[in-house]
Write an enzyme that holds these catalytic residues in place. Structure first.
Site, PDB file in Angstrom:
ATOM      1  N   GLU A  64      22.208  26.209  59.022  1.00  0.00           N
ATOM      2  CA  GLU A  64      20.934  25.506  59.185  1.00  0.00           C
ATOM      3  C   GLU A  64      20.106  25.551  57.912  1.00  0.00           C
ATOM      4  O   GLU A  64      19.941  26.595  57.294  1.00  0.00           O
ATOM      5  CB  GLU A  64      20.133  26.084  60.350  1.00  0.00           C
ATOM      6  CG  GLU A  64      18.917  25.249  60.665  1.00  0.00           C
ATOM      7  CD  GLU A  64      18.337  25.485  62.038  1.00  0.00           C
ATOM      8  OE1 GLU A  64      17.441  24.709  62.420  1.00  0.00           O
ATOM      9  OE2 GLU A  64      18.777  26.426  62.741  1.00  0.00           O
ATOM     10  N   GLU A 163      14.428  19.806  68.646  1.00  0.00           N
ATOM     11  CA  GLU A 163      14.042  21.219  68.596  1.00  0.00           C
ATOM     12  C   GLU A 163      12.577  21.290  68.175  1.00  0.00           C
ATOM     13  O   GLU A 163      12.263  21.464  67.004  1.00  0.00           O
ATOM     14  CB  GLU A 163      14.939  21.976  67.602  1.00  0.00           C
ATOM     15  CG  GLU A 163      14.699  23.454  67.622  1.00  0.00           C
ATOM     16  CD  GLU A 163      15.450  24.185  66.532  1.00  0.00           C
ATOM     17  OE1 GLU A 163      16.075  25.194  66.855  1.00  0.00           O
ATOM     18  OE2 GLU A 163      15.400  23.761  65.363  1.00  0.00           O
TER      19      GLU A 163
END
Length: 183
Positions: A64, A163
């Site tokens: 990420e 998210e």
């Protein structure tokens, strides 16, 4: 911590394969006083071993990309050149970036051109509104329909996950996010 990380990769990659999950997410960790090149070497060393397991199991490891300006001070994988160079060095179709659009807008912007140029190094996307990590609406600065159209025009066939932290009723908020990104 190399041995612990490899044990975690073995466990998590095996579980992902058993449940037919295409990806597992990993993090680069904090700089903690080390430079970008040493951080690159450390990540490369562990990932070169981990992708062998991922390749055997058919699972992709996605690191990420996070911002170090607002949410994650000191995070190593916070810029385009570093992230995509790590992909080139690991050199496996089973290692890619999780391109978090929220985080990368904060760090560097230039989303569409960067995504288009580097789509072969991207295995997953996250969305959220900037600033605040809230809804994908008119109160934030990213024009998600254009970003999603650019992604759709590539050969990307993975997931886009929302998210974010809603500031209004969560279900209508999520429906709005999905509709915004459905191009």
């Amino acid at each position: 911590m190399h041995a612990k990380f490899m044990a975690d990769f073995r466990t998590n990659l095996k579980a992902a394969a058993e449940y037919r999950w295409p990806n597992v997410i990993c993090m680069a960790g904090d700089r903690a006083g080390i430079g970008d090149e040493e951080g690159m070497d450390n990540c490369h060393a562990i990932l070169t071993e981990a992708v062998k397991i991922a390749e055997d199991l058919g699972v992709t490891i996605c690191m990420e990309m996070l911002n170090s300006k607002v949410n994650h001070p000191g995070y190593m994988c916070d810029n385009y050149p570093w992230a995509f160079e790590l992909c080139r060095r690991v050199d496996s179709p089973r290692f890619k970036m999780l391109f978090d659009i929220y985080h990368m807008q904060i760090m560097e912007g230039d989303l569409i051109a960067t995504i288009t140029k580097n789509i072969h190094h991207i295995g997953h996307f996250h969305t959220a509104g900037v600033p605040g990590r809230h809804e994908l609406d008119e109160n934030q600065e990213i024009y998600y329909p254009a970003v999603m159209r650019a992604i759709a025009q590539t050969d990307y066939d993975g997931y886009v996950a929302h998210e974010y932290t809603p500031v209004r009723d969560p279900l209508p908020s999520l429906i709005q996010a999905v509709k915004t990104c459905d191009v």
